[in-house]
Design a protein around this motif. Sequence first.
Motif, PDB file in Angstrom:
ATOM      1  N   MET A  91      45.454  27.688  16.235  1.00 38.51           N
ATOM      2  CA  MET A  91      46.591  27.135  15.854  1.00 38.51           C
ATOM      3  C   MET A  91      47.315  26.022  16.435  1.00 38.51           C
ATOM      4  O   MET A  91      47.214  24.732  16.550  1.00 38.51           O
ATOM      5  CB  MET A  91      47.391  27.934  15.000  1.00 38.51           C
ATOM      6  CG  MET A  91      48.521  27.107  14.831  1.00 38.51           C
ATOM      7  SD  MET A  91      49.328  28.058  13.610  1.00 38.51           S
ATOM      8  CE  MET A  91      51.071  26.800  13.790  1.00 38.51           C
ATOM      9  N   GLY A  92      47.057  26.697  17.801  1.00 38.37           N
ATOM     10  CA  GLY A  92      48.091  26.342  18.813  1.00 38.37           C
ATOM     11  C   GLY A  92      47.024  24.848  19.320  1.00 38.37           C
ATOM     12  O   GLY A  92      47.820  23.516  19.721  1.00 38.37           O
ATOM     13  N   VAL A  93      46.244  24.642  20.021  1.00 37.97           N
ATOM     14  CA  VAL A  93      45.156  23.772  19.996  1.00 37.97           C
ATOM     15  C   VAL A  93      44.883  22.875  19.214  1.00 37.97           C
ATOM     16  O   VAL A  93      45.354  21.799  19.527  1.00 37.97           O
ATOM     17  CB  VAL A  93      43.852  24.629  20.447  1.00 37.97           C
ATOM     18  CG1 VAL A  93      43.176  23.626  20.816  1.00 37.97           C
ATOM     19  CG2 VAL A  93      43.482  25.417  21.525  1.00 37.97           C
ATOM     20  N   VAL A  94      44.828  23.296  18.229  1.00 40.76           N
ATOM     21  CA  VAL A  94      45.011  22.228  17.206  1.00 40.76           C
ATOM     22  C   VAL A  94      46.122  20.944  17.000  1.00 40.76           C
ATOM     23  O   VAL A  94      46.066  19.597  16.497  1.00 40.76           O
ATOM     24  CB  VAL A  94      44.506  22.827  15.372  1.00 40.76           C
ATOM     25  CG1 VAL A  94      44.111  21.861  14.469  1.00 40.76           C
ATOM     26  CG2 VAL A  94      42.975  23.697  15.603  1.00 40.76           C
ATOM     27  N   LEU A  95      47.020  22.038  17.345  1.00 44.22           N
ATOM     28  CA  LEU A  95      48.452  21.543  16.844  1.00 44.22           C
ATOM     29  C   LEU A  95      48.651  20.193  18.358  1.00 44.22           C
ATOM     30  O   LEU A  95      48.994  19.129  17.783  1.00 44.22           O
ATOM     31  CB  LEU A  95      49.756  22.076  17.067  1.00 44.22           C
ATOM     32  CG  LEU A  95      51.527  22.092  17.078  1.00 44.22           C
ATOM     33  CD1 LEU A  95      50.758  20.723  14.659  1.00 44.22           C
ATOM     34  CD2 LEU A  95      51.752  23.104  16.743  1.00 44.22           C
TER      35      LEU A  95
END
Length: 248
Positions: A94-98
């Motif tokens: 999630m952090g990478v995509v965000l």
Amino acid sequence: ALSAWTLERPGAQADYTEALLHLKELCTDYPRIEPEVGKVNLSDLGVPAGYNLYLCSQTWYKLHPDFDPILRRILEGDPKGMLLLFENPRESGMGVVLERLLGHLGDCADRVRILPRQPLDRYMGLLGSVDVMLDTYHFCGGNTSYQSFQMGLPMVTRPPRYMRGRGTASFYQIMGFDELIANSDDQYVQLAVRIATDRDYRDYCRREILARCGRLFERVDVVREYEQLFDAMVSGADLTPWRARPTG
């Protein structure tokens, strides 16, 4: 491979290594969700008043990089637009995509809110409180689409080549309401902004969806289709009815 005629483009057999069989319309007998619809105070979730609300509640792995520019164009086209996403602590990426998404949104990134996950009753209430749902059409919604339509929430989609992104469009075809199926990225953006900014059009879409969506739920006939197909497979009967596209 087993699919449904509404899910596949003509010539879809070329996309599969296995023989492709089809049910008529749906592959699921989906029940209506019957929770009490919870009241949602958007301000308690960090969503300020005065914005047009674009919800994209898919899991994060469905947020394809090619979808980032579409989201930016929507927010650029609607200066009062706000994009709502749901956190998912179980998704390690999630952090990478965000980070990628916010980088692509540029100056629009400050109009993104990440909401905490909600219990079902409050989530259904939230669906009744936003203006439009954005389908991640590279890998579309399933539960999300059913739940949105049950609440009458207009959902913009664009069917790609492969089945994984064509489910929401197939639901619209079954409902007999295809106005929110975009044929291009430009049309996708235009439809999303129109729904969020034109209340009369949004209300019209809501009425049409609520009047038609019953066709998607409690489809025992789909179960009967599975039974017929499996009986035919076990008995060695002719499977042509599940291979040849109906002409009627």
